[in-house]
Design a protein around this motif. Structure first.
Motif, PDB file in Angstrom:
ATOM      1  N   GLY A 147       0.820  -1.212   0.000  1.00 55.25           N
ATOM      2  CA  GLY A 147       0.000   0.000   0.000  1.00 55.25           C
ATOM      3  C   GLY A 147       0.851   1.258   0.000  1.00 55.25           C
ATOM      4  N   LEU A 148       1.954   1.252   0.728  1.00 56.16           N
ATOM      5  CA  LEU A 148       2.857   2.405   0.721  1.00 56.16           C
ATOM      6  C   LEU A 148       3.455   2.605  -0.661  1.00 56.16           C
ATOM      7  N   LEU A 149       3.912   1.509  -1.273  1.00 64.52           N
ATOM      8  CA  LEU A 149       4.459   1.624  -2.631  1.00 64.52           C
ATOM      9  C   LEU A 149       3.386   2.094  -3.613  1.00 64.52           C
ATOM     10  N   TYR A 150       2.200   1.563  -3.477  1.00 63.40           N
ATOM     11  CA  TYR A 150       1.073   1.964  -4.330  1.00 63.40           C
ATOM     12  C   TYR A 150       0.795   3.457  -4.166  1.00 63.40           C
ATOM     13  N   THR A 151       0.813   3.932  -2.942  1.00 60.03           N
ATOM     14  CA  THR A 151       0.586   5.352  -2.660  1.00 60.03           C
ATOM     15  C   THR A 151       1.632   6.216  -3.344  1.00 60.03           C
ATOM     16  N   LEU A 152       2.861   5.739  -3.371  1.00 62.05           N
ATOM     17  CA  LEU A 152       3.956   6.505  -3.980  1.00 62.05           C
ATOM     18  C   LEU A 152       3.883   6.562  -5.503  1.00 62.05           C
ATOM     19  N   THR A 153       3.051   5.700  -6.113  1.00 62.45           N
ATOM     20  CA  THR A 153       2.911   5.735  -7.579  1.00 62.45           C
ATOM     21  C   THR A 153       1.951   6.832  -8.040  1.00 62.45           C
ATOM     22  N   GLY A 154       1.295   7.490  -7.101  1.00 65.75           N
ATOM     23  CA  GLY A 154       0.392   8.581  -7.447  1.00 65.75           C
ATOM     24  C   GLY A 154      -0.938   8.135  -8.030  1.00 65.75           C
ATOM     25  N   PRO A 155      -1.594   7.177  -7.414  1.00 68.39           N
ATOM     26  CA  PRO A 155      -2.889   6.732  -7.941  1.00 68.39           C
ATOM     27  C   PRO A 155      -3.969   7.808  -7.748  1.00 68.39           C
ATOM     28  N   LEU A 190     -11.114 -11.052  -0.641  1.00 70.83           N
ATOM     29  CA  LEU A 190     -11.214  -9.631  -0.980  1.00 70.83           C
ATOM     30  C   LEU A 190      -9.947  -8.892  -0.561  1.00 70.83           C
ATOM     31  N   GLY A 191      -9.482  -9.129   0.658  1.00 71.58           N
ATOM     32  CA  GLY A 191      -8.257  -8.480   1.123  1.00 71.58           C
ATOM     33  C   GLY A 191      -7.046  -8.856   0.282  1.00 71.58           C
ATOM     34  N   MET A 192      -6.927 -10.146  -0.033  1.00 70.04           N
ATOM     35  CA  MET A 192      -5.805 -10.590  -0.872  1.00 70.04           C
ATOM     36  C   MET A 192      -5.918  -9.998  -2.272  1.00 70.04           C
ATOM     37  N   GLY A 193      -7.134  -9.930  -2.785  1.00 66.64           N
ATOM     38  CA  GLY A 193      -7.338  -9.337  -4.107  1.00 66.64           C
ATOM     39  C   GLY A 193      -6.875  -7.892  -4.156  1.00 66.64           C
ATOM     40  N   VAL A 194      -7.178  -7.136  -3.108  1.00 64.36           N
ATOM     41  CA  VAL A 194      -6.727  -5.739  -3.036  1.00 64.36           C
ATOM     42  C   VAL A 194      -5.207  -5.688  -3.008  1.00 64.36           C
ATOM     43  N   ASN A 195      -4.581  -6.540  -2.206  1.00 66.71           N
ATOM     44  CA  ASN A 195      -3.113  -6.554  -2.145  1.00 66.71           C
ATOM     45  C   ASN A 195      -2.505  -6.865  -3.509  1.00 66.71           C
ATOM     46  N   PHE A 196      -3.044  -7.882  -4.193  1.00 64.88           N
ATOM     47  CA  PHE A 196      -2.520  -8.232  -5.514  1.00 64.88           C
ATOM     48  C   PHE A 196      -2.788  -7.138  -6.539  1.00 64.88           C
ATOM     49  N   PHE A 197      -3.942  -6.489  -6.465  1.00 63.69           N
ATOM     50  CA  PHE A 197      -4.238  -5.389  -7.384  1.00 63.69           C
ATOM     51  C   PHE A 197      -3.234  -4.254  -7.202  1.00 63.69           C
TER      52      PHE A 197
END
Length: 151
Positions: A86-94, A132-139
């Motif tokens: 999630g931190l890395l995802y946040t840094l990609t500027g979604p 659902l939680g795992m799906g979010v992590n993989f997404f």
């Protein structure tokens, strides 16, 4: 650091990450509560002050304690990756709306997973919330790789 803390996506992530981390932290005391209330301890030193005949009865497993322990283990397997990915995802500027959806879905799924595990709701409640939680992590992991992949 101050500029990052002003980013709306980072604020939303920080909020949800803190919620699931606090929930994860509360699983230890919940396990202790179940151990004491069920009189089921794992280690000799935990019951050392009890009389010898009582000690033997208390050194045992109990289904309720094991249920909470498995829930805690499952949190470790999903919440820690959520915080990192999630931190890395946040840094990609979604986009804020996409990030909010991801973070809300994960947080809701983990809270429902804990309730369904500890209260022993019938399947597929727990399985669907885990998926659902795992799906979010993989997404989020896919989106991070899609954004930064360099071969």
């Amino acid at each position: 650091m101050a500029a990052v803390m002003e980013d709306e996506v980072f604020k939303v992530f920080t909020t949800h990450a803190t919620v699931v981390l606090v929930k994860l932290l509360l699983m230890g005391p919940l396990t202790a509560f179940y151990r004491f209330s069920r009189g089921a301890f794992a280690n000799e030193e935990d019951v050392a002050l009890k009389p010898a005949e009582e000690r033997k009865k208390m050194l045992r497993t109990h289904p309720d304690v094991e249920r909470v322990r498995r829930c805690h283990q499952n949190d470790l397997e999903t919440v820690v990756p959520f915080v990192l990915v999630g931190l890395l995802y946040t840094l990609t500027g979604p986009e804020l709306s996409s990030a909010q959806l991801c973070f809300r879905l994960f947080t809701g799924a983990r809270l429902f997973h804990t309730v369904s595990y500890v209260v022993a709701l019938p399947q597929p409640c727990r399985a669907l919330s885990w998926m659902l939680g795992m799906g979010v992590n993989f997404f989020m992991a896919y989106r991070v790789l899609q954004t930064v992949l360099v071969l």
